[in-house]
Write an enzyme that holds these catalytic residues in place. Structure first.
Site, PDB file in Angstrom:
ATOM      1  CB  THR A  17      -1.023  -0.077   1.244  1.00 42.70           C
ATOM      2  OG1 THR A  17      -1.696  -1.160   1.074  1.00 42.70           O
ATOM      3  CG2 THR A  17      -1.928   1.119   1.220  1.00 42.70           C
ATOM      4  CE  LYS A  37      -6.070  -4.501  -0.374  1.00 40.91           C
ATOM      5  NZ  LYS A  37      -4.773  -4.931  -0.278  1.00 40.91           N
ATOM      6  CB  THR A  41      -9.676  -9.201   4.149  1.00 39.45           C
ATOM      7  OG1 THR A  41      -8.212  -9.346   4.460  1.00 39.45           O
ATOM      8  CG2 THR A  41      -9.897 -10.434   2.929  1.00 39.45           C
ATOM      9  CD  GLU A 108      -2.422  -2.707  -1.717  1.00 43.41           C
ATOM     10  OE1 GLU A 108      -2.422  -1.422  -1.652  1.00 43.41           O
ATOM     11  OE2 GLU A 108      -1.923  -3.288  -0.645  1.00 43.41           O
ATOM     12  N   GLY A 109      -2.947  -6.144  -4.991  1.00 47.78           N
ATOM     13  CA  GLY A 109      -3.604  -7.219  -4.329  1.00 47.78           C
ATOM     14  C   GLY A 109      -3.837  -7.549  -3.043  1.00 47.78           C
ATOM     15  CB  ALA A 110      -5.610  -9.302  -0.619  1.00 47.05           C
ATOM     16  N   GLY A 111      -2.239  -9.552   0.186  1.00 46.43           N
ATOM     17  CA  GLY A 111      -1.273 -10.626   0.497  1.00 46.43           C
ATOM     18  C   GLY A 111      -0.554 -10.871  -0.574  1.00 46.43           C
TER      19      GLY A 111
HETATM   20  N1  LIG Z   1       8.500   2.560   4.185  1.00 47.15           N
HETATM   21  C1  LIG Z   1       7.874   2.623   5.239  1.00 47.15           C
HETATM   22  N2  LIG Z   1       7.939   3.382   6.351  1.00 47.15           N
HETATM   23  C2  LIG Z   1       7.358   3.241   7.525  1.00 47.15           C
HETATM   24  N3  LIG Z   1       6.282   2.403   7.336  1.00 47.15           N
HETATM   25  C3  LIG Z   1       6.054   1.647   6.460  1.00 47.15           C
HETATM   26  C4  LIG Z   1       6.762   1.618   5.510  1.00 47.15           C
HETATM   27  N4  LIG Z   1       6.223   0.620   4.538  1.00 47.15           N
HETATM   28  C5  LIG Z   1       5.287   0.125   4.994  1.00 47.15           C
HETATM   29  N5  LIG Z   1       5.102   0.563   6.269  1.00 47.15           N
HETATM   30  C6  LIG Z   1       4.218   0.434   7.360  1.00 47.15           C
HETATM   31  O1  LIG Z   1       4.164  -1.070   7.545  1.00 47.15           O
HETATM   32  C7  LIG Z   1       2.550  -1.745   7.694  1.00 47.15           C
HETATM   33  C8  LIG Z   1       2.458  -2.433   6.204  1.00 47.15           C
HETATM   34  O2  LIG Z   1       2.505  -1.684   5.341  1.00 47.15           O
HETATM   35  P1  LIG Z   1       1.530  -1.928   3.868  1.00 47.15           P
HETATM   36  O3  LIG Z   1       0.115  -1.762   4.705  1.00 47.15           O
HETATM   37  O4  LIG Z   1       1.917  -1.050   2.928  1.00 47.15           O
HETATM   38  O5  LIG Z   1       1.513  -3.458   3.626  1.00 47.15           O
HETATM   39  P2  LIG Z   1       0.919  -4.336   2.568  1.00 47.15           P
HETATM   40  O6  LIG Z   1       1.690  -5.136   1.966  1.00 47.15           O
HETATM   41  O7  LIG Z   1      -0.048  -3.341   1.648  1.00 47.15           O
HETATM   42  O8  LIG Z   1      -0.514  -5.111   3.441  1.00 47.15           O
HETATM   43  P3  LIG Z   1      -1.600  -5.752   3.063  1.00 47.15           P
HETATM   44  O9  LIG Z   1      -1.120  -7.215   2.757  1.00 47.15           O
HETATM   45  O10 LIG Z   1      -2.462  -5.887   4.301  1.00 47.15           O
HETATM   46  O11 LIG Z   1      -2.001  -4.910   1.965  1.00 47.15           O
HETATM   47  C9  LIG Z   1       1.860  -0.483   7.745  1.00 47.15           C
HETATM   48  O12 LIG Z   1       1.664  -0.189   8.915  1.00 47.15           O
HETATM   49  C10 LIG Z   1       2.768   0.819   6.819  1.00 47.15           C
HETATM   50  O13 LIG Z   1       2.244   2.091   7.322  1.00 47.15           O
HETATM   51 MG   LIG Z   2      -2.021  -3.067   1.473  1.00 48.29          MG
END
Ligand SMILES: Nc1ncnc2c1ncn2[C@@H]1O[C@H](COP(=O)(O)OP(=O)(O)OP(=O)(O)O)[C@@H](O)[C@H]1O
Ligand SMILES: [Mg+2]
Length: 225
Positions: A17, A37, A41, A108-111
């Site tokens: 994300t 998205k 979930t 954006e996918g999920a997981g």
């Molecule tokens: N570069 C970064 N600096 C600070 N925090 C980050 C950074 N990248 C990710 N995070 C934090 O890590 C957590 C996971 O990031 P993110 O939500 O982007 O993961 P995701 O892969 O999209 O997860 P999901 O599978 O749930 O969609 C979040 O709380 C986000 O704010």
């Molecule tokens: Mg995400």
């Protein structure tokens, strides 16, 4: 058929994300981006659409808000089972009805790629349906070589293109080099963990450090024009 790219991760919570928001900053002026998205979930605690809108400083027309929204911070197949409303690929496609033409999608996918959507289909089956090039978000730390190469192998096996990898965390040139050597895929960004993650700091990083050579822009985000 959509243009754009699909963002997957080597795992959940890896930074997809945040990477999507960074892409909005990086390419906004070059193209007509729109974030989507399709499957969210854990909606009671996570709303990636709202996060990208905020972190990516998106206009409302840069967000496609429709999709499956389920309670429970679990795999889509399980959240769907709990809610009694199964997910299927035709339904996901139907959320695109009325979508504006001529946009470049950041989806954006999920997981990760092999997360189940139902008893038959995995997230990668929807990716195959979309036929978009894939950008992989990975951790920079120990274990990432294996997870990233496995993800690339699964994507290539389905004849989808991998347009790059974004690594998140402290820079690790050994891991970066190993991923590039063994896959031939370029690492197009090494994003630090920001102590105070906000739109401004992310935009600064994206405009200077993300895909500085424009490889994703050239080869993946706008390949069909
Ligand atoms: N570069 C970064 N600096 C600070 N925090 C980050 C950074 N990248 C990710 N995070 C934090 O890590 C957590 C996971 O990031 P993110 O939500 O982007 O993961 P995701 O892969 O999209 O997860 P999901 O599978 O749930 O969609 C979040 O709380 C986000 O704010
Ligand atoms: Mg995400």
């Amino acid at each position: 058929m959509l243009n754009g790219l699909f963002i997957t991760g080597t795992d959940t919570n890896v930074g997809k994300t945040v990477a999507a928001a960074a892409l909005m900053h990086r390419y906004r002026e070059l193209g007509n981006l729109i974030y989507w998205k399709p499957v969210q979930t854990g909606i009671e605690q996570d709303d990636d659409t709202a996060t990208v809108a905020k972190l990516g400083a998106c206009r409302s027309d840069e967000i496609w808000p429709h999709g499956v929204r389920l309670r429970g911070p679990v795999s889509p197949h399980l959240a769907a089972q709990w809610s009694g409303t199964p997910i299927d690929l035709a339904q996901l496609q139907s959320f695109l009805a009325g979508a504006p033409a001529g946009r470049r999608w950041v989806i954006e996918g999920a997981g990760g790629v092999l997360v189940p959507l139902n008893e038959r289909d995995l997230m990668i089956d929807f990716m195959v349906h979309l036929k978009l090039p894939v950008l992989i978000v990975a951790r920079s730390t120990l274990g990432t070589i294996n997870h990233t190469l496995l993800t690339i192998e699964a994507i290539r096996r389905r004849d989808l293109a991998v347009s790059g990898v974004i690594m998140i965390g402290d820079k690790n040139s050994d891991n970066r080099n190993a991923i590039e050597l063994h896959s031939g895929v370029r690492v197009v960004g090494e994003m630090p963990r920001f102590p105070n993650l906000a739109s401004e700091s992310l935009a600064n990083w994206a405009k200077t450090e993300l895909d500085p050579g424009g490889a994703v822009y050239e080869r993946a985000l706008f390949p069909r024009f």
